[in-house]
Design an enzyme around this catalytic site. Structure first.
Site: not given
Length: 284
Positions: A10-12, A58-59, A123, A127, A148
């Site tokens: 993922g991006q993170l 995560a979803y 969501y 979380k 964001w």
């Protein structure tokens, strides 16, 4: 240290790998290696032998979570429980990446780390269930809320740039009454690299400095990218979607700043990301 990273693709996750690879022994875990909703996740986490586990998987499809709350809970709630149990077995510190959407969004100032939560969509609820599992099961934890997030291939910045290349008739429309904290993934990763060297366990807000609306964010993206296209503000109630986003969820980085972990203004971070896209020939 040996560090396991869930959501490595993922991006993170990719930003964390880039930030840590030179100084640590990494065990990246992508979706093909880890099925969070499966209790075997605890065994897989324990098998890494990690000193630290950064749980970024995560979803995150918020509209998908609204359509299937059970799936959201199984992945983000139960899945995080299994990760925490795996960490407990090997005495590994756990970094759980959470979200601004655990808050109701009905405040008038940025949220502090210990403000009451109250998610208004599945969501955020899923979380928050992850946060609760972490707190209940394993004291050696860092809960790090982000918001964001941009920096990878799929995010708000890339969406605005894509829409601007072929704008709809009448121009782009962006929500002006959803307020938050734009956050650059590599900046979060740099903060995590510092945080995991401490034992100051607890809850943190890692976001770039400053707040804005989606409309203001889009306007800055277009301006700094040198794109001239019409942009019009709309209200949340005019944007039909399955999920209900909290309207006001800027996060205040109080706990991190006390440790000297601070973040540049989101506008500077946006410039850094746009420069990176230019170097990759993804932006003129």
């Amino acid at each position: 240290m040996r560090i396991a990273i869930t959501g490595a693709q993922g991006q993170l996750g990719q930003a964390v790998i880039a930030a840590l690879a030179d100084q640590h022994d990494l065990a990246p875990l992508g979706h093909g290696q880890l099925e969070l909703a499966d209790p075997a996740t605890a065994d897989q986490i324990a098998a890494t032998g990690a000193d630290v586990v950064i749980h970024a998987a995560a979803y995150t499809n918020v509209d998908g979570c609204a359509r299937d709350p059970l799936l959201a809970y199984r992945v983000n709630g139960l899945g995080t429980r299994y990760v925490a149990l795996g960490c407990r077995r090997i005495n590994a510190a756990l970094v759980y990446i959470s979200t601004n959407e655990v808050f109701a969004g009905d405040g008038r100032r940025p949220y502090f780390e210990d403000d009451p939560t109250g998610p208004i969509n599945p969501y955020g609820q899923s979380k928050l269930a992850g946060e609760q599992a972490v707190r209940a099961l394993w004291p050696r934890h860092f809960i790090v809320r982000v918001a964001w997030l941009f920096g990878g291939e799929r995010n708000f910045v890339r969406t605005v740039l894509r829409l601007a290349t072929n704008p709809p008739a009448g121009g782009l429309r962006m929500v002006a009454d959803e307020i938050g904290s734009p956050t650059y993934a590599p900046d979060v990763a740099a903060g995590l690299a510092r945080l995991i060297t401490t034992d100051y366990y607890g809850t943190y807000h890692f976001v770039n400095d400053g707040i804005c609306s989606r409309y203001e964010f889009a306007a800055e993206i277009l301006r700094r990218a040198g794109i001239d296209t019409s942009l019009h503000p709309i209200r949340l109630r005019d944007f039909q979607r399955d999920s209900t986003p909290p309207p006001y969820t800027p996060l205040a980085n109080v706990a991190g700043a006390a440790l000297g972990i601070t973040f540049r203004p989101w506008q500077e971070a946006l410039d850094a990301y746009l420069d990176r896209l230019r170097r990759q020939a993804l932006l003129p």
